[in-house]
Motif scaffolding. Sequence first.
Motif, PDB file in Angstrom:
ATOM      1  N   VAL A  18      -7.093   7.373  -8.661  1.00 37.94           N
ATOM      2  CA  VAL A  18      -6.358   7.610  -9.903  1.00 37.94           C
ATOM      3  C   VAL A  18      -6.920   6.695 -10.972  1.00 37.94           C
ATOM      4  O   VAL A  18      -7.225   5.531 -10.709  1.00 37.94           O
ATOM      5  N   ASP A  19      -7.105   7.204 -12.197  1.00 40.14           N
ATOM      6  CA  ASP A  19      -7.545   6.370 -13.310  1.00 40.14           C
ATOM      7  C   ASP A  19      -6.315   5.755 -13.949  1.00 40.14           C
ATOM      8  O   ASP A  19      -5.497   6.463 -14.530  1.00 40.14           O
ATOM      9  N   PRO A  20      -6.137   4.420 -13.860  1.00 35.49           N
ATOM     10  CA  PRO A  20      -4.929   3.785 -14.403  1.00 35.49           C
ATOM     11  C   PRO A  20      -4.777   3.963 -15.898  1.00 35.49           C
ATOM     12  O   PRO A  20      -3.690   3.808 -16.436  1.00 35.49           O
ATOM     13  N   ARG A  25       0.814  -1.209   0.000  1.00 36.31           N
ATOM     14  CA  ARG A  25       0.000   0.000   0.000  1.00 36.31           C
ATOM     15  C   ARG A  25       0.853   1.266   0.000  1.00 36.31           C
ATOM     16  O   ARG A  25       0.382   2.337  -0.383  1.00 36.31           O
ATOM     17  N   ALA A  26       2.115   1.129   0.424  1.00 34.10           N
ATOM     18  CA  ALA A  26       2.985   2.291   0.500  1.00 34.10           C
ATOM     19  C   ALA A  26       3.424   2.780  -0.875  1.00 34.10           C
ATOM     20  O   ALA A  26       3.722   3.959  -1.058  1.00 34.10           O
ATOM     21  N   THR A  27       3.462   1.878  -1.854  1.00 35.13           N
ATOM     22  CA  THR A  27       3.916   2.256  -3.194  1.00 35.13           C
ATOM     23  C   THR A  27       2.790   2.213  -4.223  1.00 35.13           C
ATOM     24  O   THR A  27       2.955   2.720  -5.328  1.00 35.13           O
ATOM     25  N   ALA A  28       1.656   1.647  -3.866  1.00 39.91           N
ATOM     26  CA  ALA A  28       0.519   1.563  -4.801  1.00 39.91           C
ATOM     27  C   ALA A  28      -0.298   2.851  -4.758  1.00 39.91           C
ATOM     28  O   ALA A  28      -0.122   3.702  -3.876  1.00 39.91           O
ATOM     29  N   GLU A  29      -1.192   2.993  -5.729  1.00 38.76           N
ATOM     30  CA  GLU A  29      -2.108   4.121  -5.781  1.00 38.76           C
ATOM     31  C   GLU A  29      -3.535   3.614  -5.621  1.00 38.76           C
ATOM     32  O   GLU A  29      -3.833   2.453  -5.911  1.00 38.76           O
ATOM     33  N   VAL A  30      -4.408   4.489  -5.162  1.00 39.04           N
ATOM     34  CA  VAL A  30      -5.823   4.140  -5.047  1.00 39.04           C
ATOM     35  C   VAL A  30      -6.444   4.227  -6.430  1.00 39.04           C
ATOM     36  O   VAL A  30      -6.474   5.296  -7.041  1.00 39.04           O
TER      37      VAL A  30
END
Length: 252
Positions: free
Chosen positions: A247-249, A225-230
């Motif tokens: 964020v829209d991937p 979770r520290a490096t991922a985005e919502v």
Amino acid sequence: MTMEPDLLSLSIVCPPPDEGGVRVRPIVNGRDLLTEVVPGGAGGSRYLGVSPRDLLGPAGLSRATATPHEVRLARSGCGVEECCGALLTVTRQGDHVVWAGWRDPANQDVDLPRLRFAAGQYGAEVLRAGEDRSWEWPAEAVARLLEAGLRGRGDWLAGWDCELEGVWASRKEPDRIHVVLGYPRDRTDAELPWLQFGMTLPISADAPSVQAERLEARLTAGDPRATAEVWGGSHDAEQLGYPWPPVDPLFI
């Protein structure tokens, strides 16, 4: 009088990248099941096949046991797999594998006959199709291997209260793959807030097995979770302490 068992053939269709993804078309007794048999508009065109990794994987058609389990054989053209698509129940009954219990949450008129395959022919065809990698591009191979590795590391995900939703690749993006996680894991209360975390990882020219091993080691070294985005979640997900909107991937 004993009826002859149905005959299964699985055709992997690989159209140009701009015309759709790689899909499996089930052929039963020489007829394309999704085009000629499943109702749903002219020629059954509302249904699309499922990707080989999903349909032919451990949770797909290859899992034929005495305990019935449901498999999504196709998705609807609307693209929302959770609400639409052709599903069936697969069961091993003695020397046969049975497809029955057809349903489509968005089409209550689905009513297909029970199909009964000789277990030997069925198993050999599913195995053959599952081992066919001629359609696979390097990023998809990395995604497949990485997903298998991460699913074997359930202890790592459980430690951060996450679950792996999938690792996917697109032929339109041959230089990257996407890892998607759900948080918190094992959600049983639909009213509680939840988040979908995602990360996009670059793909190199190295062998897929080498890349997958390297990426697995990198991801499992700490809190994902520290490096991922919502990337998604419920509208009250800010209660979990992460920023909103997601964020829209597609625009990363």
